[in-house]
Design an enzyme around this catalytic site. Sequence first.
Site, short mmCIF file in Angstrom:
data_model
loop_
_atom_site.label_atom_id
_atom_site.label_comp_id
_atom_site.label_asym_id
_atom_site.label_seq_id
_atom_site.Cartn_x
_atom_site.Cartn_y
_atom_site.Cartn_z
N GLU A 167 47.99 35.50 129.14
CA GLU A 167 48.80 34.81 128.14
C GLU A 167 50.26 34.98 128.56
OE1 GLU A 167 47.71 32.91 125.85
OE2 GLU A 167 45.59 33.40 126.06
N CYS B 5 57.05 33.69 123.23
CA CYS B 5 56.57 32.83 124.31
C CYS B 5 56.43 31.38 123.89
CB CYS B 5 55.24 33.35 124.85
SG CYS B 5 53.97 33.56 123.57
#
Length: 549
Positions: A281, A316
Amino acid sequence: MMRSLSLELFHVCSVDGGYTRSLRNQFPKQRNPPLPIPVLKKRKRLRFTHSSFICSATLAVMADEKKKVFDVESAASLVKELRGSFNAGKTKSYEWRIAQLKGIEKMIDEREKDIIEALHEDLSKPEHEAFVSEISMSKGACKLALKELGHWMKPEKAKTSMTTYPSSAEIVSEPLGVVLVISTWNYPLLLSIDPVIGAIAAGNAVVLKPSEIAPATSTLLSKLLEEYLDNSSIRVVEGAVAETTALLEQKWDKIFYTGSPRVGRIVMAAAAKHLTPVTLELGGKCPVVVDSNVNLQVAARRIIAGKWGCNNGQACIAPDYIITTKDFAPKLIDVLRHELEEFFGKNPIESEDMSRIVSVQQFKRLTRLLDEDEVSDKIIIGGQSDENQLKIAPTILVDVPEDTEIMKEEIFGPLLPILTVENLEESFDVINSKSKPLAAYLFSENKQLQKDFVNNISAGGMLINDTILHLTVSSLPFGGVGESGMGSYHGKFSFDAFSHKKAVLYRGFTGESPARYPPYTPGKLKLLKTLTSGNIVSILLALLGFSKD
């Protein structure tokens, strides 16, 4: 030697501001609080003179001198211990999984105050944001797993073909084994607990490595997971590069990593030595395309919430840059300026509703982006910074050159460039010229533009007319593509990420076909071709001993 060590660690502790704040509270009238000098008592406890105080990191180093260093040998021993527990079948039962999930739920409920304090110590994260983005989402993931686990664990029925008739088939979800979860610092609770929930639900033994860059949360997680969960199968390893390296030397059945693409490559290379599957991720430059036909105030508020309301841009999936038309940009900028002042006041650096930058290193990286020659004169909103508080005001820039660092690397902070184009179709080329982002956002009422955006932009996930909320929908997978990551999780996708889908075919002893066995003859080959043709009439005739020819 202790004095010099204290001096060195004083600098380290001052990085996150926590040490200096504690000294200022104790010595409010002194501009420069006294440096610590420990005094050792007979009972091996430390006390401190009024004229000296010791940094908590110094205590940690002194304690570490007495305990065994976590090295490759320690990591191997840990994996062996957990593999023994897994091989004994302890983690596979429904009852064990439910007990651990209930333990996590209880832990978050009972220790919510401690969690909020740790998040504030690490990131100055406001309580409201900590609850919404970390505590409630972690609890939500846990509650969903508790509710759906029985269903997730059931084998899935699968169709069979005529060539295996009579038969039945199913897909069995089995745990992978002993798994490693390496989390990151920006959401240190959520990004640790969420994948651990998936790993436990799938029936694995788990090692969690929290981020040392959020030390208060890391230490709290180590303490709480030991207190609330089964330590024979779930462990936490604290530390930095050395400890992570020791862990990556081991053979795992799955590695789940959240962080940067740079470290993601290191994790993947380590995993490749053992052919270990990975979920990565990562991140990327998440674009926001803004059309002129939108409710501008709502759009601006949602962009601000996704950028500065999410850990001050240190997320993110935070918007990394905006693309809009030259004609519409001034209107968008005016509304953004107004709404930012509504949210954070005229001096946003003093706002208690905004997280700080995590470290001096990250602060300096962000200020370097702003100080680049062709960037500093493009600032139209914000730009103020305070290194002592590790705060940077929400900063908006317009038409920054594409070859500058701020447009080449993921910003991961409170800076937001706006690029202008003649028409929004040009935005597709801008986005596709960069690495595939973790998220892409479009604000538009134009249905055709929405359709074109979905069809022509590759991203880990998308959201139309809002930002970041797609990750709260448990029925949607959350993950990246290309540079922004591989694999996904959330909801059942978390369970699947830590499961092997085992194919199982059941047959009885009837339905034998001589065509599959030697000696091979032209007639047997013809029969096999008929059975695999898919022509029902031919197959029925062949099974009855007749030929269609």
